[in-house]
Structures are given as structure tokens and as C-alpha cells.
Design a protein around this motif. Structure first.
Motif, short mmCIF file in Angstrom:
data_model
loop_
_atom_site.label_atom_id
_atom_site.label_comp_id
_atom_site.label_asym_id
_atom_site.label_seq_id
_atom_site.Cartn_x
_atom_site.Cartn_y
_atom_site.Cartn_z
N ASN A 74 0.83 -1.20 0.00
CA ASN A 74 0.00 0.00 0.00
C ASN A 74 0.86 1.25 0.00
O ASN A 74 2.06 1.20 0.28
N ASP A 75 0.24 2.35 -0.34
CA ASP A 75 0.87 3.66 -0.19
C ASP A 75 -0.24 4.65 0.12
O ASP A 75 -1.40 4.44 -0.28
N TYR A 76 0.08 5.73 0.87
CA TYR A 76 -0.95 6.70 1.16
C TYR A 76 -0.44 8.12 0.94
O TYR A 76 0.76 8.38 0.94
N TYR A 77 -1.38 9.00 0.71
CA TYR A 77 -1.08 10.43 0.58
C TYR A 77 -1.96 11.19 1.56
O TYR A 77 -3.17 10.98 1.61
N GLN A 78 -1.35 12.06 2.35
CA GLN A 78 -2.09 12.82 3.35
C GLN A 78 -2.66 14.09 2.73
O GLN A 78 -1.93 15.00 2.33
N LEU A 79 -3.99 14.14 2.62
CA LEU A 79 -4.65 15.33 2.10
C LEU A 79 -4.89 16.32 3.24
O LEU A 79 -5.30 15.93 4.34
N GLY A 82 -9.32 21.46 2.91
CA GLY A 82 -9.40 22.51 1.90
C GLY A 82 -10.55 22.29 0.94
O GLY A 82 -11.22 21.25 0.96
N THR A 83 -10.78 23.28 0.10
CA THR A 83 -11.87 23.22 -0.88
C THR A 83 -11.35 23.13 -2.31
O THR A 83 -12.14 22.90 -3.23
N GLU A 84 -10.06 23.33 -2.51
CA GLU A 84 -9.50 23.29 -3.85
C GLU A 84 -9.34 21.84 -4.33
O GLU A 84 -9.07 20.94 -3.54
N ASP A 85 -9.48 21.65 -5.63
CA ASP A 85 -9.29 20.32 -6.22
C ASP A 85 -7.84 19.87 -6.07
O ASP A 85 -6.91 20.69 -5.98
N VAL A 86 -7.65 18.54 -6.03
CA VAL A 86 -6.32 17.96 -5.81
C VAL A 86 -5.99 17.01 -6.96
O VAL A 86 -6.83 16.22 -7.38
N PHE A 87 -4.76 17.11 -7.46
CA PHE A 87 -4.28 16.19 -8.50
C PHE A 87 -3.08 15.42 -7.96
O PHE A 87 -2.12 16.02 -7.46
N LEU A 88 -3.14 14.09 -8.04
CA LEU A 88 -2.04 13.23 -7.61
C LEU A 88 -1.67 12.28 -8.74
O LEU A 88 -2.51 11.93 -9.57
N SER A 89 -0.43 11.84 -8.73
CA SER A 89 0.01 10.84 -9.72
C SER A 89 0.91 9.83 -9.04
O SER A 89 1.43 10.07 -7.94
N GLY A 90 1.09 8.70 -9.70
CA GLY A 90 1.96 7.66 -9.13
C GLY A 90 2.06 6.49 -10.08
O GLY A 90 1.47 6.49 -11.17
N LYS A 91 2.80 5.48 -9.65
CA LYS A 91 3.02 4.31 -10.50
C LYS A 91 3.42 3.12 -9.66
O LYS A 91 3.82 3.25 -8.49
N SER A 92 3.32 1.95 -10.27
CA SER A 92 3.77 0.73 -9.63
C SER A 92 5.28 0.67 -9.69
O SER A 92 5.88 0.91 -10.73
N ASN A 107 6.15 12.16 -2.70
CA ASN A 107 5.43 11.84 -1.47
C ASN A 107 6.39 11.16 -0.51
O ASN A 107 6.33 9.95 -0.32
N ASN A 108 7.27 11.93 0.08
CA ASN A 108 8.34 11.35 0.90
C ASN A 108 8.37 11.91 2.32
O ASN A 108 9.44 12.14 2.89
N SER A 109 7.19 12.12 2.89
CA SER A 109 7.15 12.58 4.27
C SER A 109 7.66 11.48 5.20
O SER A 109 7.73 10.31 4.82
N GLU A 110 7.98 11.85 6.41
CA GLU A 110 8.54 10.89 7.38
C GLU A 110 7.59 9.73 7.62
O GLU A 110 7.99 8.56 7.67
N GLY A 111 6.29 10.03 7.75
CA GLY A 111 5.31 8.97 8.00
C GLY A 111 5.17 8.02 6.82
O GLY A 111 5.04 6.80 7.00
N VAL A 112 5.19 8.57 5.62
CA VAL A 112 5.06 7.74 4.43
C VAL A 112 6.26 6.83 4.26
O VAL A 112 6.13 5.63 3.97
N VAL A 113 7.45 7.38 4.45
CA VAL A 113 8.68 6.57 4.33
C VAL A 113 8.67 5.45 5.36
O VAL A 113 9.02 4.30 5.05
#
Length: 289
Positions: A74-79, A82-92, A107-113
Motif C-alpha cells: 500500500n501507499d498513502y497520501y495525506q490530504l 481545503g476546498t480546492e481540487d487535488v491532482f495526484l500521480s503515481g506508479k507501480s 510523497n516522501n514525508s517521514e510517516g510515508v517513508v
């Protein structure tokens, strides 16, 4: 409400499977990922971009392969709120220990790593347990009751591909591969990539397809080879935990409706013993409509 758009970049790694997208939801009991209650908002195929409607609150967005492997693949992104639209990208990303998991870009925050490291360790443990159990069972069968019986040829068929191995192999399921066969010393992973499904033009030559696979997986110093009419490349992968090195022989084929990538993997220390058999097995492969 706001729009969350996620683009899954097209990759040969894990291209056959769909990734599932979940969002943190304290009011849902649909699925718990890393102790976080989540609900499913959609799926992503290889090369697909999708937009989902979400609310304004801060939440984690998870991408997983399936429920069985959710706690390490798994992988996660912390949103943020806010009200603005969000665009994310990624790959296997290629990593057998982590199930070739999806990774969000930038996406290399301490928690994600830390989460990725935990997932890799857990996935490696599960992988090693499977290998150990397989080795024990194989040893009991191969050297115990049937120690004097020589392995016999056995032909397997799946999804239009026929391959002749031996009766030491067993058909198995591996996430993101069309079919796989496992034995005590050698594993086979086959991936069918239809011309229509993955935008691979039928006009591609075998060499073009093989070089595309090499390029897509970031193999910078590997060249496509041809031996006895077989087109292939080889590469090595070292398990960072066990320090064991594996050699992969990746053969490419062109059928009437698809390209195929068929990989044979064995410990590098066993290559001299098995490489002739691997080429014999690779040479036995045929395709039907």
C-alpha cells in the motif's frame, strides 16, 4: 465537496492488475488499512486517470492491490483540509518484497517513508515464510517418499499459452501476472499484454517490445539478446534483507493477439545448474488463439 484526480502512470510493472483507491473515513467500517478506517472510492487500471468527489476534511488516501495484501502492499497520501481540487500521480514500482506496490509521486514525508519500510519488512517476512514452507514441502516430496523418482515433463496451459515444464512445478497465482508456476528452485512468471488493452501496436516487432519493457522498468545497462531463436534479457535482484541474489531471465514473445513477457527466476548461485533447462522450457512455449 472537491475533486480528487489520481493518474496512474502506465508501467509494465504490475500492468495487468487494478489498484484499489480508499479514503480515510472514521464513520466507515468497510476496510481498515494500517489501523485507519477507510471506504473504497474506486479503482485504477494501468495508464488510467480518474476523478473522485471527496469532502473538504483532511484525510489519507490509500492505494492498495487487494484486501489480502493491504497492510504491506500500500501507499498513502495525506490530504490537507481545503476546498480546492487535488491532482495526484503515481506508479507501480518494481519490488517483489512489497508486491510491486503503487507509489505516489513526490510523497516522501517521514510517516510515508516509515510506512513503506514497515510494508517492505512485512511483505518480505510473508515472502520468506512462503519460500521456507515451499522448500520444506518440496524437500519432503522430492527427497523423501519420491527420492528415487525422476521429474517428468508436464505441459501447462493458461490464457492461450502452453509451456512444458516438469511435474515439480505447480500453477499458482501471483498478483499482477497472468499466470505463474512455482517449484523448489525455479519460478515462472508470465504476463500477457494484449494489443488492444495496453495500447501496444501489433506493428511492434519483438525487438521493439523487448526494448520497451527494458526502458519502462528503468534497466539502463541491460541489452536485449537472441539465443537459439529466443529473444530475452536478464537481470539480477538482491533481497536487501537476506542478501540473497536472484537472476531473472525475461523472454519476450509475440502471439496473434498480444505480447507476452515470461520470466524465469532462480538464485544466482543456481544459474549454472538451471540455465540450460530454463532455455529448454522457454523454447517449449507456444500460443493459441
Amino acid at each position: 465537496m472537491r475533486n480528487l484526480t489520481i493518474k496512474r502512470e502506465k508501467r509494465f510493472v504490475g500492468c495487468a492488475g487494478k489498484f484499489k483507491v480508499y479514503i480515510e473515513d472514521p464513520e466507515s467500517n468497510e476496510l481498515v488499512i494500517n489501523y485507519t478506517p477507510c471506504r473504497k472510492i474506486g479503482e485504477l487500471k494501468n495508464g488510467e486517470e480518474k476523478t473522485f468527489q471527496i469532502d473538504e476534511r483532511a484525510a489519507k488516501v490509500f492505494v492498495i492491490a487487494d484486501k489480502l495484501t493491504k497492510d504491506y502492499c500500500n501507499d498513502y497520501y495525506q490530504l490537507s483540509y481545503g476546498t480546492e481540487d487535488v491532482f495526484l500521480s503515481g506508479k507501480s514500482k518494481f519490488n517483489p518484497a512489497a508486491g510491486n506496490a503503487f507509489r505516489f509521486d513526490n510523497n516522501n514525508s517521514e510517516g510515508v517513508v516509515a510506512n513503506r519500510k514497515r510494508g517492505k519488512r512485512k511483505g518480505l517476512t510473508i515472502l520468506l515464510i512462503a519460500i521456507i514452507i515451499g522448500a520444506i514441502v518440496g524437500a519432503v516430496i522430492g527427497w523423501g517418499v519420491f527420492s528415487n523418482i525422476k521429474a517428468e515433463e508436464k505441459t501447462f496451459y493458461s490464457d492461450g499459452m502452453t509451456i512444458t515444464l516438469t511435474d515439480e512445478f505447480r500453477k499458482t497465482e501471483i498478483e499482477n501476472y497472468t499466470v505463474a508456476y512455482d517449484s523448489q528452485k525455479v519460478a515462472v512468471f508470465a504476463l500477457k499484454e494484449p494489443f488492444s488493452a495496453f495500447y501496444l501496436p501489433s506493428s511492434y516487432t519483438l525487438e521493439q517490445y523487448g526494448n520497451k519493457v527494458i526502458e519502462a522498468n528503468g534497466f539502463t545497462s541491460i541489452e536485449l539478446k537472441e539465443t537459439d531463436g529466443l529473444t530475452y534479457f536478464s537481470y539480477k535482484y538482491t533481497n536487501s534483507q537476506t542478501r540473497q541474489e536472484y537472476t531473472y531471465f525475461a523472454f519476450v514473445y509475440k502471439a496473434n493477439d498480444a505480447f507476452w513477457l515470461v520470466q524465469f527466476a532462480t538464485l544466482t548461485k543456481n544459474v549454472n545448474k538451471y540455465w540450460e533447462k530454463i532455455f529448454d522450457w522457454a523454447g517449449s512455449i507456444e500460443f493459441t488463439n
